[in-house]
Write an enzyme that holds these catalytic residues in place. Structure first.
Site, PDB file in Angstrom:
ATOM      1  N   TYR A   8     -12.017  83.390  32.778  1.00 32.92           N
ATOM      2  CA  TYR A   8     -10.931  82.599  33.718  1.00 32.92           C
ATOM      3  C   TYR A   8     -11.034  82.089  34.984  1.00 32.92           C
ATOM      4  O   TYR A   8     -11.605  82.049  35.248  1.00 32.92           O
ATOM      5  CB  TYR A   8      -9.990  84.058  33.306  1.00 32.92           C
ATOM      6  CG  TYR A   8      -8.697  84.078  32.456  1.00 32.92           C
ATOM      7  CD1 TYR A   8      -7.401  82.715  32.126  1.00 32.92           C
ATOM      8  CD2 TYR A   8      -8.907  85.292  31.795  1.00 32.92           C
ATOM      9  CE1 TYR A   8      -6.897  83.705  31.116  1.00 32.92           C
ATOM     10  CE2 TYR A   8      -7.880  84.918  30.145  1.00 32.92           C
ATOM     11  CZ  TYR A   8      -7.077  84.280  29.685  1.00 32.92           C
ATOM     12  OH  TYR A   8      -6.099  84.221  29.081  1.00 32.92           O
ATOM     13  N   ARG A  60      11.411  94.590  37.077  1.00 42.66           N
ATOM     14  CA  ARG A  60      10.013  94.013  37.338  1.00 42.66           C
ATOM     15  C   ARG A  60       9.684  92.844  38.862  1.00 42.66           C
ATOM     16  O   ARG A  60       8.980  92.596  39.572  1.00 42.66           O
ATOM     17  CB  ARG A  60       9.303  93.522  36.231  1.00 42.66           C
ATOM     18  CG  ARG A  60       8.400  92.170  35.833  1.00 42.66           C
ATOM     19  CD  ARG A  60       7.280  93.392  36.734  1.00 42.66           C
ATOM     20  NE  ARG A  60       5.892  92.442  36.501  1.00 42.66           N
ATOM     21  CZ  ARG A  60       5.854  91.787  37.439  1.00 42.66           C
ATOM     22  NH1 ARG A  60       6.573  91.209  38.390  1.00 42.66           N
ATOM     23  NH2 ARG A  60       4.284  90.889  37.318  1.00 42.66           N
ATOM     24  N   ARG A 109       1.705  94.129  23.596  1.00 41.72           N
ATOM     25  CA  ARG A 109       2.517  93.372  24.471  1.00 41.72           C
ATOM     26  C   ARG A 109       3.871  94.054  24.613  1.00 41.72           C
ATOM     27  O   ARG A 109       4.693  93.504  24.430  1.00 41.72           O
ATOM     28  CB  ARG A 109       2.635  92.320  24.534  1.00 41.72           C
ATOM     29  CG  ARG A 109       2.750  91.779  26.101  1.00 41.72           C
ATOM     30  CD  ARG A 109       1.937  90.554  26.654  1.00 41.72           C
ATOM     31  NE  ARG A 109       1.630  89.486  25.428  1.00 41.72           N
ATOM     32  CZ  ARG A 109       0.989  88.337  25.421  1.00 41.72           C
ATOM     33  NH1 ARG A 109       2.083  87.418  24.676  1.00 41.72           N
ATOM     34  NH2 ARG A 109       0.098  87.710  25.204  1.00 41.72           N
ATOM     35  N   ASP A 165      -3.148  95.049  32.856  1.00 34.13           N
ATOM     36  CA  ASP A 165      -3.637  94.103  33.603  1.00 34.13           C
ATOM     37  C   ASP A 165      -5.386  93.274  33.161  1.00 34.13           C
ATOM     38  O   ASP A 165      -5.548  93.651  33.551  1.00 34.13           O
ATOM     39  CB  ASP A 165      -3.483  92.609  33.933  1.00 34.13           C
ATOM     40  CG  ASP A 165      -3.978  90.984  33.815  1.00 34.13           C
ATOM     41  OD1 ASP A 165      -2.259  90.422  33.039  1.00 34.13           O
ATOM     42  OD2 ASP A 165      -4.913  90.552  34.171  1.00 34.13           O
ATOM     43  N   ARG A 192       8.552  91.175  29.518  1.00 31.84           N
ATOM     44  CA  ARG A 192       8.964  90.009  29.742  1.00 31.84           C
ATOM     45  C   ARG A 192      10.964  89.679  27.853  1.00 31.84           C
ATOM     46  O   ARG A 192      11.754  89.375  27.841  1.00 31.84           O
ATOM     47  CB  ARG A 192       8.684  88.749  29.133  1.00 31.84           C
ATOM     48  CG  ARG A 192       8.175  88.291  30.928  1.00 31.84           C
ATOM     49  CD  ARG A 192       8.269  86.689  30.900  1.00 31.84           C
ATOM     50  NE  ARG A 192       7.023  86.431  30.315  1.00 31.84           N
ATOM     51  CZ  ARG A 192       7.276  85.268  29.868  1.00 31.84           C
ATOM     52  NH1 ARG A 192       8.000  84.439  30.501  1.00 31.84           N
ATOM     53  NH2 ARG A 192       5.662  84.577  28.630  1.00 31.84           N
TER      54      ARG A 192
END
Lengths: 352, 352
Positions: free
Chosen positions: A152, A41, A28, A77, A32
């Site tokens: 998920y 973004r 990652r 992702d 952010r």
């Protein structure tokens, strides 16, 4: 240009060959924690952002400009393929992947049709093509492992207990098998498209497999992960497999058809090494929270990891999970520098 | 009456002595999985409920009437002491402990004054006294380990990453040490009061210690846990230490001054046994999610655990974490029966 395996320290270490320097990248590394990421973004879903190849390529490149890392990882992702076939998922900022209509019964398999990359997500290959023209380090393509993606879909979102996932796995193993088998096809198709477009390595994230008893993992999950890695074996790129809280699973993960196993920070690197065959390379494993403690502490901990690795060539320095949003990029830059400054194939015990 | 150690299978197994039957109880056996609990509990905070000794005693007894378990565990919460000294915490249903003003700096130590059980939480000892008059099995008193309680104070609530906790631990170890030292005093004082009132065993929950690198655990956390167990050593009751994702910590936890180490389901019981000295008893370790899969699966998994235990006397059958709210109490009742039916000190491999 695509990276030359003979000159890439990252690719060499993946294969257990002596790298020209100790390779390092950060899970990652795009995202952010970078102000330039937050600046471009916007606020929409990542599932929208990845459909814009120029934007996704730019985000992938941002950390490469800051850090002297030995690999780039595609900005994408693990939920991109299942979203692309229309299951009905979104990724909510601060929450994660959510499915408004979770997977509950056989009828829900209708929302898990086969993935056709050229048709369903042409933007992914396009992003990869843009990137390999720009990059002088290997690009890592990736996919979610069937279990983690399934979790998920079944839970409807992130979970601490994976109760519904395990209840389906144990209570209706046939349906669970069918779901994971379809998700394995997605992963294979997506990875093959990424490799065809120029990705030189693939990483498969089974982030939440560590929630399982090893016997459950071996029986219900590992066969599907093996199918994913077998499905790209003919393409000859190094394969990395990663999850968190996988201490008890490392030996099994090493049998999935991979060159590299990722290790989280809970298992000291020497302990991890003792659980996998010598020819398996390891990636990891600094606790991402250590970055927040500032440089002197980071140096101490990084030195400890290199010491535990000893002189093994098959080590890719990384965090044990993703970069935390609160991280200071300057500390990460200094960490990459520090790792590169340590001599290859020597024990760094007394050097820090 | 208080339980007689010579006749309690649970106490015998805690001490590694041959029990008259295989002991079993279930972490979080009282609570949301029981309809009779939901009927009397109301909707207020558990911190209010535990201040009513008659109610707390009744909730403690409910599972004992349903299941033939070998121990009762006090209905309470690890946050009761820190709440009682006025730090400012609540327990929100479906979320967990939350602190509106989290622990951030040295000034916050003012909200962590010493615990005086007689003054601050007389209702806890009163509940224990009510219970030991009723019970014919040992009552387990408990406390939160300093690290886990601290993590809630520092994060302000439950966390997946423990970022703030680790940042304080590594960034200001002196303040972190002072906080944990005060929380250790709370645990000791609370446990001593529970034992004085009649609790025959204590369990200390370091639920989230498994988020730490073993070296961090050993340096920053274990000394405080040791202080807790040392603080009740003179009282002679068996001491149990439990956490989740502690596979890499089991050997260290076994050195904390305990008779029993609790094991979550991620580590097969025979693997756990190999990580602690022979004289240490183990408690666990069925995945709570297995209960949701129904009886045949529960029997298979319970049999596997007993097989992995072999003939060791020091085993207390339990779940690897708390009973999930969705669990069917009838399955738990049948599980207790099943465990009791297996001969003591024999290998059950071929009996199920």
């Amino acid at each position: 240009m695509s990276a030359d395996p003979t000159s890439s320290p990252f690719l060499a270490a993946c294969r257990g060959e002596r790298p020209t320097r100790r390779p390092v990248w950060f899970q990652r590394q795009a995202g952010r924690s970078l102000p330039e990421y937050r600046a471009i973004r916007g606020t929409g879903s990542i599932l929208h952002a990845v459909r814009d190849p120029a934007l996704a390529a730019e985000i992938t490149l941002q950390p490469i400009r800051r850090y002297d890392t030995d690999a780039a990882i595609l900005y994408s992702d693990i939920m991109v393929p299942i979203a692309a076939v229309g299951f009905g998922v979104d990724i909510k900022t601060g929450i994660g992947p959510v499915a408004e209509k979770p997977f509950r019964s056989r009828a829900d398999l209708d929302r898990v049709r086969p993935l056709e990359p050229d048709h369903d997500l042409p933007y992914v290959a396009e992003t990869v093509r843009l990137l390999v023209r720009e990059l002088s380090v290997p690009l890592i393509g990736f996919a979610g492992a069937p279990f983690t993606v399934a979790s998920y879909l079944i839970e409807g979102g992130p979970s601490r207990t994976y109760t519904k996932t395990k209840a389906l796995m144990l209570g209706d193993p046939e349906l669970f098998r069918e779901l994971l088998s379809r998700l394995a096809q997605h992963a294979v198709a997506s990875l093959r498209a990424q490799i065809a477009a120029g990705a030189s390595v693939v990483q498969v994230f089974d982030s939440w497999a560590g929630a399982l008893h090893p016997a459950h993992y071996e029986r219900y999950v590992l066969p599907h992960t093996r199918a994913v890695f077998a499905g790209v074996a003919d393409l000859g790129v190094p394969r990395i497999h990663f999850g968190v809280t996988t201490g008890e699973l490392l030996a099994l993960m090493a049998t999935a058809g991979v060159e590299v196993v990722g290790v989280d920070w809970r298992v000291p690197l020497d302990a991890a090494r003792a659980r996998v065959p010598t020819h398996i390379s390891l990636q990891g494993n600094l606790d991402p929270a250590v970055i927040l403690a500032g440089w002197p502490q980071v140096q101490v901990e990084a030195t400890d990891i290199l010491r535990r690795n000893g002189a093994h060539h098959g080590h890719i320095f990384n965090l044990g999970h993703g970069v935390l949003p609160e991280s200071n990029p300057d500390v990460l830059a200094r960490l990459a520098e520090f790792v590169h400054a340590q001599p290859v194939g020597s024990n760094v015990e007394d050097q820090a």
